[in-house]
Enzyme design. Structure first.
Site, short mmCIF file in Angstrom:
data_model
loop_
_atom_site.label_atom_id
_atom_site.label_comp_id
_atom_site.label_asym_id
_atom_site.label_seq_id
_atom_site.Cartn_x
_atom_site.Cartn_y
_atom_site.Cartn_z
CG ASP A 8 37.80 38.80 93.41
OD1 ASP A 8 37.67 39.00 94.64
OD2 ASP A 8 36.84 38.59 92.66
CE LYS A 37 36.08 46.60 94.47
NZ LYS A 37 36.47 45.21 94.81
CE1 TYR A 92 48.67 42.51 101.33
CE2 TYR A 92 47.70 40.59 100.27
CZ TYR A 92 47.75 41.49 101.32
OH TYR A 92 46.86 41.38 102.37
CB CYS A 96 12.81 14.92 83.22
SG CYS A 96 14.26 15.00 82.14
CE LYS A 109 40.72 45.26 96.61
NZ LYS A 109 39.92 44.03 96.61
CB SER A 161 39.50 46.47 104.66
OG SER A 161 38.89 47.47 105.46
CG LEU A 162 43.71 48.35 101.05
CD1 LEU A 162 44.34 48.14 99.67
CD2 LEU A 162 44.70 49.03 101.98
CD GLU A 196 43.59 38.79 98.42
OE1 GLU A 196 42.35 38.89 98.41
OE2 GLU A 196 44.31 39.35 99.28
CD GLU A 202 62.04 14.54 82.77
OE1 GLU A 202 63.10 14.16 82.27
OE2 GLU A 202 61.57 15.69 82.59
CB CYS A 229 17.17 10.94 82.05
SG CYS A 229 17.05 12.57 81.31
NE ARG A 246 40.12 41.73 105.82
CZ ARG A 246 39.44 42.59 106.57
NH1 ARG A 246 40.07 43.39 107.42
NH2 ARG A 246 38.14 42.69 106.48
CD GLU A 295 51.66 45.85 95.37
OE1 GLU A 295 51.59 44.63 95.63
OE2 GLU A 295 51.85 46.72 96.22
CB CYS A 314 15.57 14.41 85.72
SG CYS A 314 15.15 12.83 84.95
CG ASP A 316 53.98 12.85 88.80
OD1 ASP A 316 53.89 13.82 89.56
OD2 ASP A 316 53.18 12.62 87.87
CB CYS A 373 13.48 10.95 80.35
SG CYS A 373 13.47 11.27 82.13
CE LYS A 387 49.85 47.38 98.94
NZ LYS A 387 50.57 46.09 99.09
#
Length: 661
Positions: A115, A308, A220, A402, A113, A81-82, A168, A34, A425, A134, A111, A420, A36, A405, A284
């Site tokens: 990655d 961390k 964030y 290989c 973090k 950066s923190l 992020e 729907e 193969c 950044r 919050e 290979c 689409d 084979c 924070k």
């Protein structure tokens, strides 16, 4: 016209609403089909009434051509950066420093973090106008063209506000795995983890590439919002959520540091439950005017800290090293381990990637090693415990043949992977056949995964050429085939014999030979037999053919089993000649170089005209060049041709030459 304009606006509003439900709230209200259909209606209307297309229409998320390079962007407010903490004690120390500077008890927002890749996004009058990485915190790179492709970021807001948000960019774990699987099937290198995949996608020059990657974004923070003055960070996040931004719901307000520590402990054990990567917790100060009072150092704000997570690692033993062969022929070494429990699952195997990685880490069979999950997903060997060696450990080297084979395994220049080169193969056969029959290769309708599996199970094919020797009665005897289906498949196979040479070259699955390279090769060689005998040096003379592609082609045609496949195709009547018939070979052996823009020819059309008459097109001017064909803005090739005495043809001279032949 007013009615059409209203219909278009209503469609756009409906699509934006469903984008928000699906990509931000994760609560789809309609089916993909729907959705689409709505997009298709909007596309049709905008094609019919191009004057009504706006830059912020949902159809314009992917727009414009690829850029040549990233423009530098200076952040009005530094994107710092923190400072990081790795223990609970460091969290208590942070709290003491903050309270001492504030002179009062402090409330925090905690919050997850994410990655991913930190990004600044600017809106003017509610419209997304700029996004930047950044960078070094002061100056980043303009990635607006790629951020626009992320469907969880609004292209414009319901309110005409000026504001800057920070977020992020990341990739969901399941979408990352799907992306890697798709890349592997296409013969492309896979990404090592979701963060690298997201960061690499955001820094693409072509937005169409980023649009094909499953990027997402959590907002964030905001540095300013026109007309709004908030007392707390938590209030500001709530407002951003109301504006339609995707804000992580796992945030929490803590009135004391003990609550912060409990939150960190909770997510240290729960993080595997998430469908996205987090590598810690961000703490924070909640009150915004207190943040201003606390200020910042040269590198970090004093009012925030990143906790961390400790890396989860286990010691185990390398019992053996096995080599697997993938669809693209890559030989991948895998350490077979004594099973250990790691990050919520049993781990008994760990990738060693390639021979360079084995040597860099010094891994031997029998070693005691430390393992962890790379990006919290893929088990890997971190280091060898050399002090625990007994002297019975065995060095390991990837084989030169290989293991499946017996074909030669080669490592192309500039690549870390050994592959290979065998076209028959068995380890690669299923995916090779799937590739061979696909639409932009030999386009054999009716031969899909289910039928290929049956062909292999019944030993009816040992390579792609065997498709042309199948009998209708063999197919009819298979499950869910019958007379009509088997007849259709045989007809499709028969029709594919007349395909262009470029389709066959692509279908053979030669490493680095995609559909475009296949067309270039077919333009420069009249017959497949000529390509089979080509040298690396000859191939590299062709514009668009570099050393990696040339080496791969030569390595492929060196293998006896690949030549046997070609011979079987020839005997079956498959076309092995170029897409055109050569006229008289009046330019046979003549070497051309093209430079500048021609008015009446595209570069490929000019190449085709030359090769049709037996000539060759190379990329650089040398003493062996017979003609330089020049268009507008010819560049340094023109000067070099003059110095070497190469005959120079303008476009009219070129037309006269090929028309007279």
């Amino acid at each position: 016209m007013e009615r059409i304009k209203q219909e278009i606006e209503e469609l756009r509003a409906e699509i934006r609403k469903h984008n928000h439900y699906y990509f931000v709230l994760d609560q789809p209200q309609i089916s993909d089909r729907e959705y689409d259909q709505l997009m298709q209606q909007l596309l049709q209307l905008e094609e019919e009434y191009p004057e009504l297309v706006t830059s912020n229409s949902p159809t314009q998320r992917v727009g414009g051509e690829a850029i040549d390079q990233f423009r530098k962007v200076e952040h009005q407010i530094p994107l710092l950066s923190l400072a990081k903490s790795f223990s609970e004690q460091e969290l208590y120390d942070f709290d003491q420093r903050v309270q001492k500077l504030a002179g009062e008890k402090v409330e925090y927002v905690v919050e997850l973090k994410i990655d991913g890749l930190s990004t600044s996004v600017i809106y003017e009058e509610g419209k997304l106008v700029q996004a930047a990485t950044r960078g070094n915190g002061m100056i980043g790179e303009d990635i607006t063209h790629n951020i626009r492709t992320i469907k969880s970021i609004p292209l414009y807001l319901d309110l005409e506000l000026d504001l800057e948000v920070r977020g992020e960019v990341f990739m969901l774990k399941d979408r990352f795995l799907e992306l890697n699987q798709r890349r592997e099937e296409e013969g492309l290198d896979t990404f090592s983890n979701p963060r690298n995949a997201a960061a690499g996608s955001v820094r693409q020059l072509d937005p169409k590439v980023a649009a094909r990657r499953p990027l997402d974004i959590f907002i964030y923070d905001s540095t300013y919002i026109e007309g709004q003055d908030f007392e707390s960070h938590s209030d500001r996040l709530d407002y951003l959520e109301e504006l339609g931004f995707k804000v992580n719901s796992a945030r929490k307000v803590c009135s004391e540091i003990e609550g912060v520590v409990e939150y960190c402990q909770e997510w240290t054990t729960k993080r595997d439950e998430l469908n996205y990567e987090i590598d810690g917790i961000v703490i924070k100060v909640n009150r915004l005017n207190l943040r201003e009072q606390l200020g910042r150092t040269a590198k970090h704000p004093r009012w925030a800290m990143a906790y961390k997570f400790p890396a989860q690692q286990q010691e185990t033993e390398v019992k053996d090293i096995e080599v697997t062969v993938g669809r693209t022929g890559a030989l991948t070494p895998t350490a077979v381990l004594d099973s250990v429990f790691l990050d919520g699952s049993e781990v008994s195997r760990a990738t060693l990637h390639n021979q360079d990685e084995i040597e860099r880490k010094g891994v031997k069979i029998g070693d005691r090693v430390i393992v962890q999950k790379a990006g919290d997903i893929i088990p890997e060997v971190v280091r060898v415990l050399a002090d625990k060696r007994t002297g019975e450990e065995v060095e390991f080297n990837l084989p030169q043949e290989c293991p499946v084979c017996g074909a030669e395994a080669v490592r192309l220049e500039g690549e870390a992977v050994i592959r290979c080169t065998g076209g028959a193969c068995p380890a690669q056969l299923r995916e090779e056949i799937l590739h061979f029959v696909k639409r932009n290769a030999m386009n054999i309708e009716g031969v899909g995964p289910a039928l290929i599996d049956q062909l292999l199970e019944n030993d009816l094919v040992e390579d792609v050429a065997d498709l042309y020797y199948l009998k209708q009665e063999q197919l009819a005897a298979l499950e869910r085939m019958g007379q009509k289906s088997s007849q259709n498949v045989i007809i499709a196979i028969e029709e594919s014999k007349n395909n262009k040479l470029s389709r066959l070259l692509f279908g053979l699955g030669i490493r680095h030979v995609g559909s475009r390279v296949a067309q270039v090769l077919a333009t420069n060689y009249q017959q497949l037999d000529q390509l089979i005998t080509a040298t690396v040096e000859e191939l590299m003379e062709i514009d668009e053919i570099g050393p990696k592609i040339a080496q791969s082609i030569v390595a492929y045609f060196k293998q006896e089993q690949n030549l046997e496949i070609i011979e079987k195709l020839r005997q079956a009547g498959v076309n092995l000649e170029a897409d055109f018939k050569q006229k008289e070979a009046s330019l046979e052996g003549k070497k051309f170089v093209l430079t500048g823009k021609l008015a009446d020819f595209t570069r490929s059309e000019a190449k085709g005209a030359i090769t049709e008459l037996g000539g060759r097109v190379t990329s650089s001017v040398s003493g062996q060049t017979d003609y330089l064909v020049v268009g507008d803005n010819p560049g340094s090739k023109y000067d070099k041709a003059q110095k070497l005495g190469v005959e120079i043809l303008n476009e009219e001279d070129f037309k006269d030459l090929i028309d007279s032949e």
